[in-house]
Design an enzyme around this catalytic site. Sequence first.
Site, PDB file in Angstrom:
ATOM      1  N   LYS A 120       0.809  -1.233   0.144  1.00 55.22           N
ATOM      2  CA  LYS A 120      -0.029  -0.198   0.122  1.00 55.22           C
ATOM      3  C   LYS A 120       0.862   1.145  -0.099  1.00 55.22           C
ATOM      4  CE  LYS A 120      -4.552  -1.537   1.637  1.00 55.22           C
ATOM      5  NZ  LYS A 120      -5.668  -1.248   2.466  1.00 55.22           N
ATOM      6  N   LYS A 202      -6.476 -13.342  -8.642  1.00 57.06           N
ATOM      7  CA  LYS A 202      -7.633 -13.307  -8.199  1.00 57.06           C
ATOM      8  C   LYS A 202      -8.650 -12.377  -8.655  1.00 57.06           C
ATOM      9  CE  LYS A 202      -8.521 -11.944  -3.210  1.00 57.06           C
ATOM     10  NZ  LYS A 202      -7.981 -11.370  -1.967  1.00 57.06           N
ATOM     11  N   LYS A 205     -11.853  -6.195  -6.969  1.00 55.27           N
ATOM     12  CA  LYS A 205     -12.734  -4.947  -7.211  1.00 55.27           C
ATOM     13  C   LYS A 205     -11.979  -3.855  -7.827  1.00 55.27           C
ATOM     14  CE  LYS A 205     -13.424  -3.890  -2.477  1.00 55.27           C
ATOM     15  NZ  LYS A 205     -13.920  -4.273  -1.425  1.00 55.27           N
TER      16      LYS A 205
END
Length: 337
Positions: A120, A202, A205
Amino acid sequence: MSETVMNERKKRALSMIQPSGIPTLGNYLGALRNWVDLQDELDCFFAVADLHAITVRQEPAKLRQQIYQTFALLLAIGLDPEKSLVFVQSQVPAHTELAWLLACNTQFGELSRMTQFKDKSAKHADNINLGLFAYPTLMAADILLYQPEYVPVGADQKQHCELARDLATRFNNTYGNTFVMPDPYIMKTGARVRSLQEPTKKMSKSDENQNSFISMLDDKDTVIRKFKRAVTDSEACVRYAEGKDGINNLMEIYSAVTGKSLADIEQEFSGRGYGDFKLAVGESVAETLAPIQAKLTELMGDKAQLEAMMKESAGHAQYVAARTLSKARKRLGYLNL
Ligand code: TRP
């Protein structure tokens, strides 16, 4: 309480979901749907992790909307407030307080090693804030406050759960027994749903390609269109086999929503083309999502009712959390006046 009654206490589970956008079919089949099943076996606590959400910048009006929506979605999938405690993290101030107490017992090196922090901070290089760094101590507080035996999470949260265990051990050893040792509970039954466009990855979204994922709020036409465009192979045979990642993924999704075995699916579609199969997958997924969407719309139509439910569950959560917090405070030397 007598010993036998105490031994009969159901084991407890706690998990949370960030209110960051609409979960995908992958989040639903891989995790959320299993929460619903856990309700009967375990004493369950489920929450909207809205304090975690601001580790990356959020637009306040949008965040508020997503808190309502995520809370409503948890109810819409079938979490039942009569069975489980479904609450909003920021309504329980004990989370932030315990997070501080734990932060002072967490090493810089431990947090620096967290792979999610590294990912992140690479992604949001202009906002590597203290909260992003300390996120795992907040998550440890979320968990330890409720003394759960199990924490149902996906593999990506395993490292954070390990840290929660390390912090619990350290605190218990240093200050005296305070926290139950939580076990990560990696769901056996959860389907591993992958991208419809790159089936080795995977389903996510945050994928730029909208066709790669099914949002839980996609309508029937969108669902069917996305499955129609799903990447497959040129064999034109519905069978589960190595190297057929696209078809394997669709078969797993179909199996997860219909309950049919992979062998039954091969039989059902033997001699039929991918077009037929994709349509069947799309229709059954749309059918699975439709009642959830209808319930969500209904719940979102009455914000006052949602708020009343949030307030009620927050009260219960505060009660449970306060007991652990006051114990931890006392162990550390604080007065509980
Ligand atoms: N960090 C988790 C995620 O991003 C959400 C979360 C916050 C959580 N607190 C938790 C999960 C406590 C399990 C237990 O998915």
